[in-house]
Design a protein around this motif. Structure first.
Motif, PDB file in Angstrom:
ATOM      1  N   SER A   1       0.848  -1.187   0.000  1.00  0.00           N
ATOM      2  CA  SER A   1       0.000   0.000   0.000  1.00  0.00           C
ATOM      3  C   SER A   1       0.889   1.244   0.000  1.00  0.00           C
ATOM      4  CB  SER A   1      -0.907   0.011   1.236  1.00  0.00           C
ATOM      5  OG  SER A   1      -1.692   1.177   1.264  1.00  0.00           O
ATOM      6  N   LEU A   2       0.556   2.204  -0.867  1.00  0.00           N
ATOM      7  CA  LEU A   2       1.347   3.421  -1.019  1.00  0.00           C
ATOM      8  C   LEU A   2       0.509   4.635  -0.668  1.00  0.00           C
ATOM      9  CD1 LEU A   2       2.845   2.592  -4.545  1.00  0.00           C
ATOM     10  CD2 LEU A   2       3.932   2.185  -2.332  1.00  0.00           C
ATOM     11  N   THR A   3       1.124   5.581   0.017  1.00  0.00           N
ATOM     12  CA  THR A   3       0.476   6.853   0.328  1.00  0.00           C
ATOM     13  C   THR A   3       1.078   7.931  -0.559  1.00  0.00           C
ATOM     14  OG1 THR A   3       0.116   6.195   2.627  1.00  0.00           O
ATOM     15  CG2 THR A   3      -0.007   8.547   2.132  1.00  0.00           C
ATOM     16  N   LEU A   4       0.222   8.747  -1.178  1.00  0.00           N
ATOM     17  CA  LEU A   4       0.677   9.751  -2.137  1.00  0.00           C
ATOM     18  C   LEU A   4       0.552  11.162  -1.576  1.00  0.00           C
ATOM     19  CD1 LEU A   4       1.529  10.659  -5.025  1.00  0.00           C
ATOM     20  CD2 LEU A   4      -0.895  10.537  -5.657  1.00  0.00           C
ATOM     21  N   PHE A   5       1.584  11.952  -1.815  1.00  0.00           N
ATOM     22  CA  PHE A   5       1.576  13.385  -1.524  1.00  0.00           C
ATOM     23  C   PHE A   5       1.759  14.098  -2.866  1.00  0.00           C
ATOM     24  CE2 PHE A   5       3.051  11.102   2.152  1.00  0.00           C
ATOM     25  CZ  PHE A   5       2.490  11.750   3.238  1.00  0.00           C
TER      26      PHE A   5
ATOM     27  N   HIS B   1      -3.467  -5.807  -6.765  1.00  0.00           N
ATOM     28  CA  HIS B   1      -3.053  -6.030  -5.377  1.00  0.00           C
ATOM     29  C   HIS B   1      -2.265  -4.854  -4.795  1.00  0.00           C
ATOM     30  CE1 HIS B   1       0.462  -7.394  -7.727  1.00  0.00           C
ATOM     31  NE2 HIS B   1       1.188  -7.086  -6.671  1.00  0.00           N
ATOM     32  N   ILE B   2      -2.044  -3.797  -5.607  1.00  0.00           N
ATOM     33  CA  ILE B   2      -1.365  -2.604  -5.109  1.00  0.00           C
ATOM     34  C   ILE B   2      -2.401  -1.506  -4.894  1.00  0.00           C
ATOM     35  CG2 ILE B   2       0.477  -0.923  -5.525  1.00  0.00           C
ATOM     36  CD1 ILE B   2       1.504  -3.758  -5.513  1.00  0.00           C
ATOM     37  N   THR B   3      -2.393  -0.906  -3.717  1.00  0.00           N
ATOM     38  CA  THR B   3      -3.330   0.195  -3.453  1.00  0.00           C
ATOM     39  C   THR B   3      -2.550   1.495  -3.258  1.00  0.00           C
ATOM     40  OG1 THR B   3      -3.312  -0.251  -1.070  1.00  0.00           O
ATOM     41  CG2 THR B   3      -5.038  -1.311  -2.369  1.00  0.00           C
ATOM     42  N   VAL B   4      -3.112   2.579  -3.787  1.00  0.00           N
ATOM     43  CA  VAL B   4      -2.554   3.913  -3.591  1.00  0.00           C
ATOM     44  C   VAL B   4      -3.628   4.770  -2.954  1.00  0.00           C
ATOM     45  CG1 VAL B   4      -1.505   5.928  -4.679  1.00  0.00           C
ATOM     46  CG2 VAL B   4      -1.077   3.667  -5.626  1.00  0.00           C
ATOM     47  N   VAL B   5      -3.299   5.422  -1.850  1.00  0.00           N
ATOM     48  CA  VAL B   5      -4.275   6.265  -1.163  1.00  0.00           C
ATOM     49  C   VAL B   5      -3.682   7.658  -0.963  1.00  0.00           C
ATOM     50  CG1 VAL B   5      -5.366   4.335   0.039  1.00  0.00           C
ATOM     51  CG2 VAL B   5      -3.458   5.539   1.130  1.00  0.00           C
ATOM     52  N   MET B   6      -4.553   8.636  -0.886  1.00  0.00           N
ATOM     53  CA  MET B   6      -4.118  10.000  -0.588  1.00  0.00           C
ATOM     54  C   MET B   6      -3.774  10.096   0.900  1.00  0.00           C
ATOM     55  SD  MET B   6      -3.532  12.700  -2.285  1.00  0.00           S
ATOM     56  CE  MET B   6      -4.410  12.227  -3.757  1.00  0.00           C
ATOM     57  N   ASN B   7      -2.763  10.904   1.221  1.00  0.00           N
ATOM     58  CA  ASN B   7      -2.402  11.050   2.624  1.00  0.00           C
ATOM     59  C   ASN B   7      -3.564  11.673   3.410  1.00  0.00           C
ATOM     60  OD1 ASN B   7      -1.665  14.182   3.190  1.00  0.00           O
ATOM     61  ND2 ASN B   7      -1.110  13.635   1.079  1.00  0.00           N
ATOM     62  N   GLU B   8      -3.748  11.209   4.645  1.00  0.00           N
ATOM     63  CA  GLU B   8      -4.912  11.601   5.448  1.00  0.00           C
ATOM     64  C   GLU B   8      -4.970  13.096   5.710  1.00  0.00           C
ATOM     65  OE1 GLU B   8      -4.950   9.315   8.992  1.00  0.00           O
ATOM     66  OE2 GLU B   8      -5.427   7.413   7.983  1.00  0.00           O
TER      67      GLU B   8
END
Length: 636
Positions: free
Chosen positions: A196-200, A229-236
């Protein structure tokens, strides 16, 4: 400039070295021949293992081997140049300066503020031990290559690298999007055995879109090519990097719209210096042109002065050549882009130091067939095949003449004409016009051994043509004319200037004329905005891998942040006028600048793409289109 790599293993089924092949090590080492070392980090709870591999091309300050590790077990890999934004002293190394600044960051916002301030090309990998975090990313334009290999869930491995990994895994290797900076929580990934990756993301300081729209657009763009199977989410916290350039000015004057509708079909095909002189007679136009030349001049200055000089002089490559060696080379066709870059470099490179002009030509398909009538070409092919062995040069020179006419392709002819203009501009400078001649045999061999994996993950016929042309040109092995005799020469320059970015911003391609005819200036604005938005994935990562393979650094003056901001500030009518014929209308502001610099012949040369000017296009197949998948790049 460096080759950097990080492999993360989240599974105990394999050792970390299973994912780091000897081939990958060799490819990284070619990028960074001056220092190579690696570091393995093993964490027991949660269980994961990281391998960091750094390969340095030493260009500035003190030699600084990578990876760097500090007392808090943070680890840093850096492939970049800081030209502005963070102070780097003359004797300092930017890798060390960046690592020192990162150590002072106490929050995510601090890290983003640091990277937002940078001006120059970069990619990086930073392991933050306290939070088990792996940070990585590329600059806003993606001027430095960084690829990720995303293994299957069962493999539990993740790889970041400057060049592609071993062929067994290549189908999972992609360019890291230049959409922002990514963060991976290794503790969480090790626990869940998932990636899982967090994006800025990057964001303009002032923009019409609200943050939610920006986040949705960027996430869609980043996620579309990733496996399920790879997820990218925006930083909280919804934190963003500040884009280093201003948005594109989309202003369209009424006068320009009327001009298009009334004159576009009646345009004269005559190209003349008088047309340019007429524009320069208008005070406002002349002022804008001089502002453009000033900002481009500063960009070139930064790129030719920020490198080591002095300690390795007196090693001339050819007898009779200046004892000073060239530190700067230009990918040189004689076209307006490369001519302006060379002329501006001449202002700042020390006068006693030569400038290498790298001009590539491919023997055409027809010439390779004429075995009975092109004896000089065949002898030349034999000579080129033996070019690696220095001991062969004298014997071969004695056996053959200097007739290299079978390589007189369009870019060779305009290149020689450009050389004469530059010599007239500054006759005191040693201009090494390096004639780089490539046979079909050598093209096939070097593509198989080196070039195909550098172009990857791109795979079109266009990528193959451009990639091969740039690889041979930047290698810098050819001939220079000394007292009327062609002598073998290998460019020692570690910095290679390239004109990429001029066409994308100044409507230099034929597709821009088609767009302009169909959709007018509004459509052209959208096209140019798209061009710059995709330049990281379409051009710059590939070109960085290609040029870096020779232990040289690609530098892009037209993609300097100040240059892009200046051009973005102008309405389209100030940059190009596609109602004018080829050779004037496209890249109009650059042509006016060339005229002001005294480069009159170059200022009205029509755009000619490198694949056509060097004659590599159609060399191996006449039935291909540029967008076709290139079968020659398929290894398996």
């Amino acid at each position: 400039m460096c080759g950097i790599c990080c492999v993360v293993a989240l599974s105990s089924q394999h050792t970390i070295c299973d994912y780091f092949s000897k081939d990958l090590h060799c490819r990284l080492r070619r990028r960074g021949p001056d220092s190579s070392q690696q570091l393995i980090k093993t964490v027991s709870e949660p269980s994961y293992e990281c391998l960091f591999s750094g390969h340095v091309l030493h260009l500035r300050g003190l030699m600084t081997p990578q990876p760097l590790e500090d007392v808090n077990n943070n680890i840093f890999l850096w492939n970049g140049e800081i030209f502005n934004g963070v102070h780097v002293g003359d004797s300092e190394n930017d890798t060390e300066v960046m690592f020192r600044h990162l150590a002072l960051c106490s929050s995510e916002a601090d890290i983003l503020s640091l990277f937002s301030s940078l001006r120059g090309p970069w990619s990086f990998i930073y392991y933050q031990a306290s939070g088990h975090s792996l940070w990585f990313g590329r600059d806003y334009f993606g001027r430095r290559s960084l690829l990720w290999q995303l293994s299957n869930v069962s493999d539990g491995a993740f790889c970041l690298t400057s060049v592609s990994v071993n062929s067994e895994s290549r189908n999972q290797c992609q360019e890291v999007p230049a959409s922002g900076i990514f963060k991976m929580d290794l503790r969480d990934c090790a626990t869940t055995k998932s990636l899982s990756l967090t994006l800025f993301p990057w964001k303009y300081k002032c923009t019409e879109k609200n943050e939610e729209e920006i986040f949705i657009d960027v996430l869609d763009q980043v996620s579309k090519d990733l496996p399920n199977h790879i997820t990218v989410v925006m930083n909280e916290s919804k934190l963003c990097l500040s884009a280093p350039v201003i948005p594109l000015n989309r202003t369209i004057s009424e006068a320009s719209v009327e001009h298009v509708s009334s004159d576009s079909s009646k345009t004269s095909s005559v190209v003349s210096l008088e047309t340019l002189q007429g524009y320069l007679a208008v005070e406002h136009k002349r002022k804008v042109v001089h502002q453009f030349i000033d900002v481009l001049d500063e960009a070139v200055k930064r790129r030719v002065l920020l490198l080591r000089r002095g300690e390795d002089e007196g090693t001339g490559q050819v007898q009779g050549v200046s004892p000073r060696k060239a530190h700067v080379a230009v990918l040189f066709s004689g076209g307006v882009d490369s001519m302006v870059i060379a002329a501006l470099a001449d202002r700042h490179v020390p006068l006693e130091e030569p400038i290498d002009l790298l001009n590539v030509a491919f023997m055409t398909k027809e010439q390779t067939k004429r075995t009975g009538t092109t004896k000089n070409c065949i002898r030349q092919e034999m000579k080129l095949d033996l070019h690696r062995g220095e001991e062969n040069h004298k014997d071969l020179d004695a056996k053959m003449g200097d007739d290299l006419s079978c390589f007189d392709v369009p870019d060779r002819i305009t290149g020689r004409a450009g050389l004469k203009e530059l010599e007239a501009l500054n006759p005191s400078r040693t201009w090494n016009f390096v004639e780089i001649n490539v046979t079909l045999k050598e093209l096939k061999e070097m593509r198989r051994r080196f070039i195909n994996h550098l172009i990857y993950p791109l795979d079109t016929v266009l990528d193959d043509s451009i990639g091969c042309a740039i690889w041979f040109a930047s290698r810098g092995e050819g001939y220079i004319n000394k007292q009327g005799e062609m002598k073998p020469y290998k460019s020692p320059a570690k910095v290679v200037l390239t004109g990429i970015g001029a066409d994308e911003q100044l409507a230099g391609y034929s597709r821009h004329r088609i767009c302009f005819r169909k959709c007018g200036p509004e459509g052209l604005n959208k096209e140019l905005e798209m061009e710059l938005g995709r330049i990281s994935s379409r051009n710059l990562g590939r070109d960085d891998r290609i040029i870096g393979d020779h232990g040289k650094e690609a530098r892009f003056p037209f993609i300097d942040e100040d240059v892009v901001s200046f051009l973005n500030s102008l309405p389209i009518s100030e940059k190009a006028d596609l109602t004018l014929p080829r050779g004037v209308g496209e890249k109009l502001i650059l042509r006016l600048g060339a005229k002001e610099l005294g480069l009159e012949a170059a200022s009205i040369l029509p755009k000619r793409a490198v694949q056509f000017g060097s004659r590599i296009a159609k060399l191996e197949s006449n039935n291909e289109k540029a967008y076709h998948t290139c079968s020659r790049l398929k290894l398996f």
